[in-house]
Design a protein around this motif. Structure first.
Motif, PDB file in Angstrom:
ATOM      1  N   TYR A   1       0.834  -1.200   0.000  1.00  0.00           N
ATOM      2  CA  TYR A   1       0.000   0.000   0.000  1.00  0.00           C
ATOM      3  C   TYR A   1       0.873   1.255   0.000  1.00  0.00           C
ATOM      4  O   TYR A   1       1.848   1.355   0.758  1.00  0.00           O
ATOM      5  N   GLY A   2       0.513   2.187  -0.888  1.00  0.00           N
ATOM      6  CA  GLY A   2       1.300   3.416  -1.023  1.00  0.00           C
ATOM      7  C   GLY A   2       2.518   3.236  -1.908  1.00  0.00           C
ATOM      8  O   GLY A   2       3.391   4.100  -1.937  1.00  0.00           O
ATOM      9  N   GLU A   3       2.581   2.131  -2.650  1.00  0.00           N
ATOM     10  CA  GLU A   3       3.693   1.748  -3.531  1.00  0.00           C
ATOM     11  C   GLU A   3       4.861   1.205  -2.703  1.00  0.00           C
ATOM     12  O   GLU A   3       5.127   1.645  -1.584  1.00  0.00           O
ATOM     13  N   GLY A   4       5.560   0.246  -3.290  1.00  0.00           N
ATOM     14  CA  GLY A   4       6.643  -0.427  -2.597  1.00  0.00           C
ATOM     15  C   GLY A   4       7.906   0.400  -2.492  1.00  0.00           C
ATOM     16  O   GLY A   4       8.107   1.359  -3.247  1.00  0.00           O
TER      17      GLY A   4
ATOM     18  N   PHE B   1       4.608  -6.020   5.492  1.00  0.00           N
ATOM     19  CA  PHE B   1       4.188  -4.807   4.793  1.00  0.00           C
ATOM     20  C   PHE B   1       5.419  -4.074   4.307  1.00  0.00           C
ATOM     21  O   PHE B   1       6.321  -3.743   5.080  1.00  0.00           O
ATOM     22  N   GLU B   2       5.456  -3.807   2.985  1.00  0.00           N
ATOM     23  CA  GLU B   2       6.631  -3.163   2.398  1.00  0.00           C
ATOM     24  C   GLU B   2       6.235  -1.991   1.511  1.00  0.00           C
ATOM     25  O   GLU B   2       6.833  -1.734   0.473  1.00  0.00           O
TER      26      GLU B   2
ATOM     27  N   SER C   1      -4.082  -4.715   5.370  1.00  0.00           N
ATOM     28  CA  SER C   1      -3.431  -5.944   4.926  1.00  0.00           C
ATOM     29  C   SER C   1      -3.992  -7.149   5.666  1.00  0.00           C
ATOM     30  O   SER C   1      -4.210  -8.218   5.077  1.00  0.00           O
ATOM     31  N   LEU C   2      -4.217  -6.988   6.967  1.00  0.00           N
ATOM     32  CA  LEU C   2      -4.787  -8.080   7.759  1.00  0.00           C
ATOM     33  C   LEU C   2      -6.148  -8.487   7.214  1.00  0.00           C
ATOM     34  O   LEU C   2      -6.445  -9.686   7.066  1.00  0.00           O
TER      35      LEU C   2
ATOM     36  N   LEU D   1      -5.694 -10.518   4.011  1.00  0.00           N
ATOM     37  CA  LEU D   1      -5.179 -11.871   4.235  1.00  0.00           C
ATOM     38  C   LEU D   1      -6.218 -12.759   4.910  1.00  0.00           C
ATOM     39  O   LEU D   1      -6.311 -13.952   4.613  1.00  0.00           O
ATOM     40  N   ARG D   2      -7.011 -12.199   5.815  1.00  0.00           N
ATOM     41  CA  ARG D   2      -8.075 -12.978   6.454  1.00  0.00           C
ATOM     42  C   ARG D   2      -9.052 -13.525   5.398  1.00  0.00           C
ATOM     43  O   ARG D   2      -9.520 -14.662   5.486  1.00  0.00           O
ATOM     44  N   LYS D   3      -9.378 -12.699   4.412  1.00  0.00           N
ATOM     45  CA  LYS D   3     -10.320 -13.115   3.381  1.00  0.00           C
ATOM     46  C   LYS D   3      -9.719 -14.156   2.433  1.00  0.00           C
ATOM     47  O   LYS D   3     -10.452 -14.973   1.862  1.00  0.00           O
TER      48      LYS D   3
END
Length: 327
Positions: free
Chosen positions: A269-272, A301-302, A314-315, A318-320
């Motif tokens: 998120y927000g570009e790597g 997260f990167e 992110s959580l 990943l949960r989904k």
């Protein structure tokens, strides 16, 4: 007095019997309703993989590590709803046993598993003294994992060291020239021999080593699989990183899925920081289900977005995406 009390008891008993008789009379509709209710309470046919987060996600090597303490990462991970936390060794401020036990206590009290231990080492050098030093270092790291009660530790092959900086390595998509005068085949021999020497300590401590697809000979799934297959030990498996395959990621993830002991899942998120991968986590989740993977997913997260915002997102993702069928 006795006669009055006897009459009271008799009348009360008769009344209670009447209520019980009425309540126990079979009624068709309520029975059907109860069956429907029971169906609604039957267990779900799926179970979600436990989701952890690497302390790296909160730090990313941005500034002094003291600014993002392991303790603060534990507290944030617990508040965000994670199941576990993966510790990055270089982020820790001490290796003293009192510090290790304090971290273990804090994580337990916060309701978190210590689900992984992310370490650095390398064996990709012709210099035997260098390799021996890294074997010794790895054995020490296994002992730290044991003291922390962590069941698996991330392992690297190491890099050739022919690229000046990590930024340059990333600009070259992780591709690095072999040391002049040597071959990749020799490199595999050095790495396989070195890791093999660490396995007795891993077994003694009950710590599974997870070889990560992390540059060097681990840049490709084929390189990781060759090492794991040739060593062929239950104490050497794979730490599978979703973000370190820059070509054909799904095919390469698939080829290592059956050997995976811990999965590290990257989001951007927000570009790597170095690159951004548009990963289809629904597809990756399906790959892991097909291989009956039930273990931890550890978020790395990167991205450049504020971690306090991006990590909870992110959580949720990943949960989904990660679940499996109940046997």
């Amino acid at each position: 007095m006795k006669s009055s009390r006897r009459k009271f008891i008799q009348s009360a008993t008769a009344a209670t019997a009447g209520v019980l008789a009425t309540s126990c009379t079979p009624q068709k509709a309520p029975v059907e309703d109860a069956a429907a209710s029971e169906d609604s309470k039957s267990p779900s046919p799926i179970r979600h993989n436990p989701i952890g987060v690497s302390t790296y996600s909160f730090w990313q090597f941005n500034g002094p590590k003291e600014n993002v303490s392991i303790e603060s990462c534990i507290e944030k991970a617990a508040a965000m709803g994670f199941d576990g936390i993966e510790l990055l060794l270089v982020q820790m401020t001490s290796e003293e046993n009192s510090y290790l036990q304090a971290l273990k206590k804090r994580a337990f009290h916060s309701g978190l598993d210590l689900c992984g231990f992310s370490t650095h080492q390398g064996y990709l050098r012709p210099d035997k003294d260098y390799r021996d030093e890294n074997i010794k270092k790895t054995i020490h790291q296994i002992e730290l994992a044991y003291k922390l009660g962590i069941p698996t530790m991330r392992l690297n092959t190491g890099r050739w060291g022919t690229t000046k900086s990590f930024d340059e390595l990333m600009a070259n998509r992780g591709i690095e020239p072999v040391i002049e005068g040597y071959t990749e085949e020799e490199g595999f021999k050095w790495v396989i021999d070195s890791i093999t020497q660490c396995l007795s300590k891993a077994e003694e401590c009950g710590v599974v080593l997870g070889l990560e697809n992390h540059w060097g000979l681990g840049r490709t799934a084929a390189g990781v699989k060759r090492i794991v297959d040739e060593i062929d030990s239950p104490w050497l498996k794979v730490t599978l990183d979703t973000g370190n395959f820059l070509e054909d990621p799904y095919q390469q993830l698939e080829s290592l899925a059956s050997d995976t002991f811990l999965m590290q899942a990257k989001t951007y998120y927000g570009e790597g920081k170095w690159y951004t991968l548009d990963l289809d986590y629904a597809r990756i989740g399906e790959i892991m289900r097909n291989h009956n993977y039930k273990g931890y997913i550890s978020l790395e997260f990167e991205g450049k977005e504020d971690p306090d915002i991006a990590i909870p997102k992110s959580l949720e993702l990943l949960r989904k995406s990660f679940y499996y069928l109940i046997d």
